[in-house]
Design a protein around this motif. Structure first.
Motif, PDB file in Angstrom:
ATOM      1  N   ARG A  65      19.967  -2.497  -6.134  1.00 22.43           N
ATOM      2  CA  ARG A  65      19.034  -1.961  -7.136  1.00 22.43           C
ATOM      3  C   ARG A  65      18.139  -0.888  -6.522  1.00 22.43           C
ATOM      4  N   ALA A  66      17.671  -1.134  -5.288  1.00 24.88           N
ATOM      5  CA  ALA A  66      16.844  -0.145  -4.602  1.00 24.88           C
ATOM      6  C   ALA A  66      17.656   1.109  -4.282  1.00 24.88           C
ATOM      7  N   ALA A  85       0.833  -1.207   0.000  1.00 26.13           N
ATOM      8  CA  ALA A  85       0.000   0.000   0.000  1.00 26.13           C
ATOM      9  C   ALA A  85       0.868   1.258   0.000  1.00 26.13           C
ATOM     10  N   VAL A  86       1.919   1.266   0.814  1.00 30.79           N
ATOM     11  CA  VAL A  86       2.796   2.433   0.883  1.00 30.79           C
ATOM     12  C   VAL A  86       3.493   2.663  -0.455  1.00 30.79           C
ATOM     13  N   SER A  87       3.847   1.583  -1.146  1.00 33.01           N
ATOM     14  CA  SER A  87       4.549   1.718  -2.427  1.00 33.01           C
ATOM     15  C   SER A  87       3.602   2.058  -3.572  1.00 33.01           C
ATOM     16  N   ALA A 105      11.736   3.306  -2.676  1.00 32.83           N
ATOM     17  CA  ALA A 105      12.302   2.106  -3.295  1.00 32.83           C
ATOM     18  C   ALA A 105      11.894   0.903  -2.459  1.00 32.83           C
ATOM     19  N   VAL A 106      11.713  -0.227  -3.120  1.00 31.39           N
ATOM     20  CA  VAL A 106      11.238  -1.440  -2.451  1.00 31.39           C
ATOM     21  C   VAL A 106      12.222  -2.581  -2.674  1.00 31.39           C
ATOM     22  N   VAL A 107      12.566  -3.251  -1.596  1.00 25.29           N
ATOM     23  CA  VAL A 107      13.296  -4.516  -1.677  1.00 25.29           C
ATOM     24  C   VAL A 107      12.288  -5.603  -1.334  1.00 25.29           C
TER      25      VAL A 107
END
Length: 260
Positions: free
Chosen positions: A150-151, A46-48, A78-80
């Motif tokens: 990558r993040a 949800a946050v992303s 950014a998401v991991v």
């Protein structure tokens, strides 16, 4: 840096998150803990901006996430993700370069600055020596470091991490969590971290948020959240919480079989 207020999320008619509110500060690691199915991964999604919000709001640096374009969100957050299969034929450098996508021009051309940031991200996670290796040849711990690199290449102030230590042995777990804490405390990132291991959360997070059935039932320091009267009913398991003899933080041990 991140402000969530009265957030509710539904899958169809089923409520998954209910009236969740929390703040995440720059330079802080906030660990989301709770049993399976409590809504931790849903909160990250949800946050992303991956899933819609039924009620409430999410603000990043004062801006409502739902009002940002995907490209704008990618420059803020950014998401991991949980351990995933990376494209095996790609090199590590090509994989980390994907993090620069929000900054490329309409022709997809790389600048010297983009290349420098990719190299810096690989250096930050101690993986520059892997740059020309194919991702399919990496170990689980190495692949997890590449996801983090990558993040970092996205150059965002907020980092969301969903079980980054899953499927890693103890050495790689400790290495990853040390790295995460360094990124917050020394690089100033705001990090929201999903963890299952309560004792690792106590050791490496600045604050903990306990989720149970889609609601935050406690938020604060490890000493405030990891108490038997909260943890035992949440996990359906009798526990004992003692002070760790080395660092003094709470240490949780199970006392018996789960309550059915």
């Amino acid at each position: 840096m991140l402000k969530i207020r009265s957030l509710s999320v539904q899958y169809g008619e089923r409520p998954v998150l209910r009236e969740v509110s929390l703040d995440l500060k720059r330079g802080e690691v906030l660990a989301l803990i709770g049993p399976n199915g409590s809504g931790k991964s849903t909160l990250v999604r949800a946050v992303s901006g991956v899933i819609p919000v039924a009620h409430g709001y999410i603000r990043v640096d004062g801006q409502d996430v739902t009002h940002l374009s995907p490209m704008q969100r990618a420059r803020k957050i950014a998401v991991v993700p949980q351990a995933i299969s990376l494209p095996p034929a790609f090199t590590v450098w090509q994989t980390v370069l994907m993090g620069r996508t929000p900054y490329l021009n309409f022709l997809g051309q790389l600048s010297q600055r983009d290349k420098e940031i990719v190299n810096q991200a690989l250096t930050r996670v101690q993986a520059l020596h892997l740059a020309q290796r194919q991702v399919g040849d990496l170990s689980g711990g190495e692949a997890q470091r590449i996801l983090l690199a990558r993040a970092l290449a996205q150059s965002t102030p907020i980092l969301l991490m969903d079980e980054p230590t899953a499927h890693l042995d103890l050495k790689y777990q400790v290495s990853m969590l040390h790295m995460i804490r360094e990124l917050a405390h020394h690089d100033g990132l705001a990090i929201l971290l999903v963890l299952h291991d309560l004792n690792l959360a106590a050791e490496y997070a600045d604050r903990l948020a306990l989720l149970a059935e889609g609601q935050i039932t406690a938020i604060g320091s490890a000493g405030e959240v990891l108490v038997a009267d909260l943890i035992s009913p949440t996990y359906g398991l009798p526990v004992q919480v003692v002070s760790h003899p080395l660092h003094g933080r709470p240490f949780v041990t199970a006392l018996g079989a789960p309550q059915v």
